[in-house]
Motif scaffolding. Structure first.
Motif, PDB file in Angstrom:
ATOM      1  N   ARG A 148      -1.596 -24.182   5.619  1.00 17.69           N
ATOM      2  CA  ARG A 148      -2.568 -24.672   4.646  1.00 17.69           C
ATOM      3  C   ARG A 148      -3.746 -23.703   4.606  1.00 17.69           C
ATOM      4  N   GLY A 149      -4.085 -23.247   3.407  1.00 18.21           N
ATOM      5  CA  GLY A 149      -5.259 -22.414   3.245  1.00 18.21           C
ATOM      6  C   GLY A 149      -5.080 -20.962   3.630  1.00 18.21           C
ATOM      7  N   GLY A 150      -3.929 -20.594   4.155  1.00 20.28           N
ATOM      8  CA  GLY A 150      -3.704 -19.226   4.583  1.00 20.28           C
ATOM      9  C   GLY A 150      -2.736 -19.206   5.746  1.00 20.28           C
ATOM     10  N   THR A 151      -2.190 -18.060   6.062  1.00 25.41           N
ATOM     11  CA  THR A 151      -1.226 -17.926   7.143  1.00 25.41           C
ATOM     12  C   THR A 151      -1.586 -16.711   7.979  1.00 25.41           C
ATOM     13  N   PRO A 152      -1.594 -16.841   9.298  1.00 25.77           N
ATOM     14  CA  PRO A 152      -1.861 -15.674  10.135  1.00 25.77           C
ATOM     15  C   PRO A 152      -0.728 -14.663  10.032  1.00 25.77           C
ATOM     16  N   PRO A 153      -0.963 -13.427  10.399  1.00 29.15           N
ATOM     17  CA  PRO A 153       0.105 -12.430  10.348  1.00 29.15           C
ATOM     18  C   PRO A 153       1.299 -12.845  11.212  1.00 29.15           C
ATOM     19  N   VAL A 154       2.480 -12.387  10.823  1.00 32.23           N
ATOM     20  CA  VAL A 154       3.678 -12.598  11.620  1.00 32.23           C
ATOM     21  C   VAL A 154       3.804 -11.423  12.579  1.00 32.23           C
ATOM     22  N   ARG A 155       3.934 -11.722  13.852  1.00 31.64           N
ATOM     23  CA  ARG A 155       4.083 -10.679  14.872  1.00 31.64           C
ATOM     24  C   ARG A 155       5.552 -10.637  15.285  1.00 31.64           C
ATOM     25  N   GLU A 156       6.253  -9.655  14.744  1.00 34.83           N
ATOM     26  CA  GLU A 156       7.693  -9.555  14.939  1.00 34.83           C
ATOM     27  C   GLU A 156       8.011  -8.715  16.169  1.00 34.83           C
ATOM     28  N   HIS A 184       6.690  -6.361   1.119  1.00 32.68           N
ATOM     29  CA  HIS A 184       8.078  -6.142   0.707  1.00 32.68           C
ATOM     30  C   HIS A 184       8.565  -7.219  -0.263  1.00 32.68           C
ATOM     31  N   GLY A 185       7.647  -7.988  -0.841  1.00 28.81           N
ATOM     32  CA  GLY A 185       8.028  -9.090  -1.711  1.00 28.81           C
ATOM     33  C   GLY A 185       8.253 -10.355  -0.903  1.00 28.81           C
ATOM     34  N   VAL A 186       8.904 -11.331  -1.503  1.00 32.62           N
ATOM     35  CA  VAL A 186       9.175 -12.579  -0.786  1.00 32.62           C
ATOM     36  C   VAL A 186      10.109 -12.272   0.378  1.00 32.62           C
ATOM     37  N   THR A 187       9.727 -12.711   1.564  1.00 28.81           N
ATOM     38  CA  THR A 187      10.391 -12.291   2.797  1.00 28.81           C
ATOM     39  C   THR A 187      10.768 -13.505   3.631  1.00 28.81           C
ATOM     40  N   LEU A 188      11.965 -13.446   4.224  1.00 29.09           N
ATOM     41  CA  LEU A 188      12.460 -14.510   5.093  1.00 29.09           C
ATOM     42  C   LEU A 188      12.312 -14.090   6.549  1.00 29.09           C
ATOM     43  N   PHE A 189      11.614 -14.938   7.333  1.00 35.47           N
ATOM     44  CA  PHE A 189      11.501 -14.732   8.775  1.00 35.47           C
ATOM     45  C   PHE A 189      12.155 -15.913   9.481  1.00 35.47           C
ATOM     46  N   CYS A 190      12.904 -15.632  10.530  1.00 31.20           N
ATOM     47  CA  CYS A 190      13.446 -16.661  11.409  1.00 31.20           C
ATOM     48  C   CYS A 190      13.004 -16.344  12.830  1.00 31.20           C
ATOM     49  N   ASP A 191      12.306 -17.307  13.451  1.00 26.70           N
ATOM     50  CA  ASP A 191      11.751 -17.086  14.788  1.00 26.70           C
ATOM     51  C   ASP A 191      10.937 -15.791  14.824  1.00 26.70           C
ATOM     52  N   ASP A 192      10.155 -15.569  13.776  1.00 25.74           N
ATOM     53  CA  ASP A 192       9.252 -14.421  13.635  1.00 25.74           C
ATOM     54  C   ASP A 192       9.972 -13.091  13.445  1.00 25.74           C
ATOM     55  N   GLU A 193      11.285 -13.094  13.246  1.00 25.92           N
ATOM     56  CA  GLU A 193      12.015 -11.859  12.969  1.00 25.92           C
ATOM     57  C   GLU A 193      12.355 -11.803  11.479  1.00 25.92           C
ATOM     58  N   ARG A 194      12.022 -10.680  10.849  1.00 26.39           N
ATOM     59  CA  ARG A 194      12.345 -10.500   9.428  1.00 26.39           C
ATOM     60  C   ARG A 194      13.868 -10.460   9.269  1.00 26.39           C
ATOM     61  N   GLN A 195      14.391 -11.305   8.390  1.00 32.86           N
ATOM     62  CA  GLN A 195      15.827 -11.343   8.126  1.00 32.86           C
ATOM     63  C   GLN A 195      16.186 -10.640   6.820  1.00 32.86           C
TER      64      GLN A 195
END
Length: 399
Positions: A116-124, A157-168
């Protein structure tokens, strides 16, 4: 001039199940359980109010310094619906829900987390001691399934899918990845009429298989919530209408929410191409269910489900010297199981794939000869790709 930072919070929506009806009708006990769970999760509880209803059911609302939480109970069903919304970093709303479920003696039937209101960076995590940070421009969907944490969000990279913080997969590169995964296997197989896809929740491989001439695709994935989230929120792969038809087995693609390990074991239909498209093997997590689908026995079961001239292809990890442990392990296992093993390195350099089949003619020449007759025209796989990207790294060739 820059204004104040936007409010940022996490909102957890959870369905708790299998709870004693007496517990769900105890307003005082519910107040205590909710307050204790929130406090243990780092929240500051300011007020808690509860209202009991006739003939049964209770609503509890907690006002927090960080925001709020609520519980609504249905004793006749043994269920409670919970939401916990917290801003800032002090409180962990997912932990609060887990603690509350334990305190009530129930289980978390379903849980979804929305930014809500924003998302922190994903640390992969990339490799031991190395992390890649993804700036998230626009969160689209966030959910915790029984198997993994899913985030679908806008990135560079556009709309991106992450699973358990790993880019899929990502909008700008997913086709390059999926073509390198499927097209060489389709070219190498003697036929491509019947295809099995294990994993690959986006649905792109199923669509590529049809475009390449498949008449039937069985798509097997353990995580129904992940497949449905991808169809709803990703601009590639299945859309909601296509997925609904595939779930109903109305058309050439049949989606099955099942364990891929069990699907290939024993008797069943034979496939011309079997695609294994999963997140990386987790050797540092021995109990992770993914690892079962990278083992020698699983590959042997896949081999035994092939039609004559069939091919198994699997996502095999990264060829970079400093993170190629899963690739080296997969290379060894493929050579134990298959008479002929072919390496394919994607132009999306993070990934490489292994193809296994019975020993036969020259694999690269066979793929090159089949390419002009393929019904699908790949954007990233051509004759030069097949000649150059099928040369394994030297450390694999010299093993």
């Amino acid at each position: 001039m820059t204004g104040p930072p936007a409010p940022v919070g996490l909102h957890v929506l959870a369905d708790l199940d299998r709870i004693d009806p007496a517990v769900l009708d105890d307003a005082a006990g519910l107040r205590t359980a909710l307050a204790d769970a929130l406090t243990a999760a780092g929240a500051t509880v300011r007020q808690v109010v509860a209202e009991a209803f006739e003939p049964h059911g209770v609503t509890v609302v907690a006002l927090l310094s960080e925001s709020h939480a609520s519980v609504h109970t249905w004793p006749e069903h043994g269920r409670a619906l919970v939401d916990v919304f917290t801003c800032g970093d002090a409180a962990d709303p997912e932990r609060a829900v887990a603690l509350l479920a334990t305190a009530l003696g129930g289980t978390v039937r379903e849980s979804r987390t929305e930014a809500r209101g924003g998302t922190p960076p994903v640390r992969e995590p990339i490799a031991p001691g190395l992390t890649r940070v993804w700036d998230v421009e626009r969160p689209v969907h966030r959910e915790t399934t029984p198997y993994q944490r899913i985030l679908i969000a806008g990135t560079a990279h556009g709309v991106t899918l992450f699973c358990d913080d790993e880019r899929q997969s990502a909008e700008s590169t997913q086709l390059v990845y999926h073509e390198a995964l499927f097209v060489p296997a389709a070219l190498l197989a003697r036929d491509r009429a019947r295809v099995l896809v294990i994993g690959s929740s986006e649905g792109v491989v199923s669509e590529l298989a049809l475009a390449c001439g498949a008449g039937h695709v069985d798509h097997v994935d353990l995580d129904a919530a992940a497949v449905r989230a991808c169809a709803t929120h990703l601009p590639y792969g299945y859309d909601e209408k296509a997925l609904a038809a595939a779930e109903a087995h109305d058309g050439p693609v049949h989606v099955h929410y099942a364990d891929g390990l069990q699907w290939v074991r024993g008797e069943g239909p034979r496939y011309d191409v079997i695609v294994v498209d999963l997140p990386d093997e987790r050797p540092d997590e021995p109990d992770n269910q993914l690892n079962r689908l990278y083992g020698r026995d699983f590959l042997a079961d896949c081999r035994d489900r092939l039609a004559p001239g069939g091919v198994v292809v699997s996502q095999a990890g990264n060829p970079a010297l400093w993170r190629d442990a899963t690739l080296r392990a997969a290379w060894a296992r493929f050579h134990e199981v298959f008479g002929d093993v072919v390496y394919v390195g994607s132009d999306e350099h993070e990934w490489s794939f292994l193809l296994g089949r019975a020993a036969g003619d020259d694999a690269v020449e066979r793929m090159r000869a089949a390419l002009p007759g393929l019904p699908y025209r790949p954007l990233s796989v051509d004759d030069e790709f097949l000649r150059s990207r099928t040369v394994p790294p030297r450390r694999l060739r010299t093993r």
